[in-house]
Design a protein around this motif. Structure first.
Motif, PDB file in Angstrom:
ATOM      1  N   LEU A 137      -0.426   9.926   6.055  1.00  0.00           N
ATOM      2  CA  LEU A 137       0.030   8.638   5.542  1.00  0.00           C
ATOM      3  C   LEU A 137       0.675   7.851   6.672  1.00  0.00           C
ATOM      4  O   LEU A 137       1.605   8.335   7.336  1.00  0.00           O
ATOM      5  CB  LEU A 137       1.040   8.827   4.406  1.00  0.00           C
ATOM      6  N   VAL A 138       0.182   6.647   6.895  1.00  0.00           N
ATOM      7  CA  VAL A 138       0.730   5.746   7.917  1.00  0.00           C
ATOM      8  C   VAL A 138       1.342   4.544   7.213  1.00  0.00           C
ATOM      9  O   VAL A 138       0.687   3.886   6.399  1.00  0.00           O
ATOM     10  CB  VAL A 138      -0.365   5.288   8.898  1.00  0.00           C
ATOM     11  N   SER A 139       2.603   4.284   7.522  1.00  0.00           N
ATOM     12  CA  SER A 139       3.312   3.166   6.909  1.00  0.00           C
ATOM     13  C   SER A 139       3.973   2.330   7.997  1.00  0.00           C
ATOM     14  O   SER A 139       4.765   2.845   8.787  1.00  0.00           O
ATOM     15  CB  SER A 139       4.376   3.692   5.922  1.00  0.00           C
ATOM     16  N   ASP A 140       3.614   1.046   8.043  1.00  0.00           N
ATOM     17  CA  ASP A 140       4.171   0.123   9.053  1.00  0.00           C
ATOM     18  C   ASP A 140       4.034   0.674  10.469  1.00  0.00           C
ATOM     19  O   ASP A 140       4.951   0.577  11.292  1.00  0.00           O
ATOM     20  CB  ASP A 140       5.631  -0.193   8.741  1.00  0.00           C
ATOM     21  N   GLY A 141       2.889   1.258  10.750  1.00  0.00           N
ATOM     22  CA  GLY A 141       2.597   1.725  12.098  1.00  0.00           C
ATOM     23  C   GLY A 141       3.195   3.071  12.464  1.00  0.00           C
ATOM     24  O   GLY A 141       3.039   3.522  13.605  1.00  0.00           O
ATOM     25  N   ILE A 142       3.861   3.752  11.520  1.00  0.00           N
ATOM     26  CA  ILE A 142       4.485   5.052  11.763  1.00  0.00           C
ATOM     27  C   ILE A 142       3.830   6.114  10.876  1.00  0.00           C
ATOM     28  O   ILE A 142       3.505   5.846   9.712  1.00  0.00           O
ATOM     29  CB  ILE A 142       6.006   5.004  11.471  1.00  0.00           C
ATOM     30  N   ILE A 143       3.619   7.296  11.419  1.00  0.00           N
ATOM     31  CA  ILE A 143       3.116   8.406  10.603  1.00  0.00           C
ATOM     32  C   ILE A 143       4.244   8.855   9.688  1.00  0.00           C
ATOM     33  O   ILE A 143       5.230   9.461  10.128  1.00  0.00           O
ATOM     34  CB  ILE A 143       2.629   9.565  11.486  1.00  0.00           C
ATOM     35  N   ALA A 144       4.129   8.525   8.409  1.00  0.00           N
ATOM     36  CA  ALA A 144       5.213   8.769   7.458  1.00  0.00           C
ATOM     37  C   ALA A 144       5.145  10.152   6.827  1.00  0.00           C
ATOM     38  O   ALA A 144       6.180  10.713   6.431  1.00  0.00           O
ATOM     39  CB  ALA A 144       5.189   7.701   6.361  1.00  0.00           C
ATOM     40  N   ASN A 145       3.928  10.707   6.728  1.00  0.00           N
ATOM     41  CA  ASN A 145       3.802  12.012   6.081  1.00  0.00           C
ATOM     42  C   ASN A 145       2.488  12.654   6.501  1.00  0.00           C
ATOM     43  O   ASN A 145       1.483  11.966   6.705  1.00  0.00           O
ATOM     44  CB  ASN A 145       3.850  11.858   4.556  1.00  0.00           C
ATOM     45  N   ILE A 146       2.524  13.971   6.663  1.00  0.00           N
ATOM     46  CA  ILE A 146       1.320  14.764   6.891  1.00  0.00           C
ATOM     47  C   ILE A 146       1.415  15.963   5.960  1.00  0.00           C
ATOM     48  O   ILE A 146       2.359  16.754   6.047  1.00  0.00           O
ATOM     49  CB  ILE A 146       1.200  15.240   8.356  1.00  0.00           C
ATOM     50  N   SER A 147       0.467  16.070   5.060  1.00  0.00           N
ATOM     51  CA  SER A 147       0.529  17.140   4.073  1.00  0.00           C
ATOM     52  C   SER A 147      -0.879  17.452   3.581  1.00  0.00           C
ATOM     53  O   SER A 147      -1.812  16.678   3.795  1.00  0.00           O
ATOM     54  CB  SER A 147       1.428  16.718   2.904  1.00  0.00           C
ATOM     55  N   GLU A 148      -1.019  18.577   2.888  1.00  0.00           N
ATOM     56  CA  GLU A 148      -2.339  18.954   2.380  1.00  0.00           C
ATOM     57  C   GLU A 148      -2.816  18.000   1.301  1.00  0.00           C
ATOM     58  O   GLU A 148      -4.020  17.796   1.141  1.00  0.00           O
ATOM     59  CB  GLU A 148      -2.309  20.388   1.847  1.00  0.00           C
TER      60      GLU A 148
END
Length: 426
Positions: free
Chosen positions: A25-36
């Motif tokens: 998940l990318v939000s406002d240019g930042i990787i906000a979450n990485i999950s299965e």
């Protein structure tokens, strides 16, 4: 802007998620979450493909900028379109524009573009004024204003004293000297690789020695300079012969701070492909013999060749649709580079991606993005198994001089994210 990349295999050796299939998940240019598995909301754009892979953004080590000065061949906007379609979030341009990139003001033109766009353009600034090989530019000032290296681009450094003094000067700045190895007198009037095929076609050849002699000379000067460095100081751009690979392999084994690259197109074509006089195959360095291409592949596999560039050089019909000996050298390559490498290099996918993402940034002393929560999103999404035929209608550059038209390639970029922006391929 929120984008959710679904079920993507992460190819990033320095990420804790390497070789794992995850949602990102990318939000406002930042990787906000990485999950299965990450749930989305109505404000999130979903990127879901059949065989998603993701790496940090690809960087093209060198291309030929046409803007400013010859915008009818390629504008920065059309070059960006080609780069994004090809999966690149960053590119490095040679200084042979009009005017030449040799002042901080000329570099500011590209910085202003990069500040407001997805594609980040870096510059090799000129070593000598107007790339003429005579008087030095103010390399210290250019270095402090963002030059990632120094080169006279498609003008090979013929003057040995200029090269030696440049190596000594740039060593103190901890930056890279990039040169295209060519003895212009040996290659003068040459049209293609010198060999049986050039004889059969009745074309004057460009001997392998024109490249190899310059590499021998430059390596001798590098050794003579006795410069100690943990990172390369001298970089040979777009080498093409088996002996060139062996010379650089030996130099590295001897501890010399040297590196090199090849053009992606060099992996796909041989001198025999020029039998039809297709001027889109007229390139410098020229496409050479099968034994040379095998040596390039071996050099990639064992690390002698550090990275791969597109050598993207847009040229229009007026420069290409001519008799072979009158046509200019050069081909576009941003859109087809990954497909060409993936189809023809015989590299494993992890090694291939490393050549496009990590080794090139290390050579340029640039920060290395990462795929971790909280990091800026500088990402390329791609499918390494997608087969397609490249069509002229697919070309988004202003110039159409591609040698891959109507040729089948395997592997394609699906989208890119960088600088709080995103581009998704059609």
């Amino acid at each position: 802007m929120k984008i959710l990349i679904k079920k993507a295999l992460i190819i990033c050796a320095h990420s804790s998620f390497n070789n794992k299939t995850m949602d990102i998940l990318v939000s406002d240019g930042i990787i906000a979450n990485i999950s299965e598995n990450i749930d989305s909301d109505s404000e999130t754009e979903i990127w879901e493909f059949n065989n998603s892979h993701v790496s940090i953004g690809w960087l093209d080590f060198s291309l030929h900028l046409k803007d400013p000065g010859t915008e009818w061949l390629e504008t920065l906007d059309s070059m960006q379109s080609a780069a994004l379609a090809g999966g690149f979030t960053e590119v490095v341009g040679f200084p042979n524009t009009h005017p030449v990139i040799q002042t901080k003001e000329s570099m500011g033109y590209f910085k202003n573009f990069s500040d407001r766009n997805l594609l980040q353009i870096h510059n090799f600034a000129a070593i000598t004024k107007n790339c003429e090989g005579n008087d030095f530019t103010d390399m210290m000032d250019l270095h402090h204003h963002g030059a990632v290296g120094f080169s006279d681009g498609n003008h090979a450094l013929q003057n040995a004293d200029i090269l030696l003094k440049s190596l000594q000067y740039l060593h103190a700045l901890n930056t890279l000297l990039v040169t295209k190895p060519e003895d212009k007198y040996l290659s003068m009037f040459g049209q293609m690789h010198e060999g049986l095929q050039s004889t059969l076609l009745g074309l004057k050849g460009i001997p392998s020695a024109s490249e190899e002699i310059m590499i021998m000379r430059d390596l001798k000067l590098l050794k003579y300079a006795n410069l100690s460095s943990e990172t390369p100081i001298l970089h040979f751009s777009t080498i093409s012969t088996a002996e060139s690979v062996e010379l650089i392999r030996k130099a590295k084994a001897d501890g010399l701070p040297v590196s090199c690259d090849i053009s992606a197109n060099q992996l796909a074509f041989l001198d025999t492909d020029l039998a039809g006089f297709d001027t889109n195959l007229k390139s410098k360095p020229p496409y050479r013999a099968a034994s040379d291409r095998e040596a390039l592949k071996a050099g990639l596999a064992d690390g002698t060749i550090d990275t791969i560039c597109t050598d993207h050089n847009p040229l229009n019909e007026e420069l290409k649709n001519l008799e072979f000996d009158l046509a200019d050298f050069g081909a576009i390559g941003l859109q087809t580079a990954f497909g060409a490498i993936n189809t023809h290099s015989e590299l494993g996918l992890s090694t291939l991606i490393e050549k496009l993402t990590v080794s090139n940034r290390k050579l340029l002393r640039q920060p290395l993005p990462n795929i971790e929560v909280g990091q800026k999103a500088n990402l390329t999404v791609f499918d390494p198994t997608l087969n397609y035929v490249f069509k002229e209608k697919d070309i988004v550059s202003l110039s159409k001089n591609s040698p891959f038209i109507e040729k089948e390639l395997k592997g394609k970029a699906l989208g890119v994210l960088n600088n709080k922006q995103a581009f998704k391929n059609k």
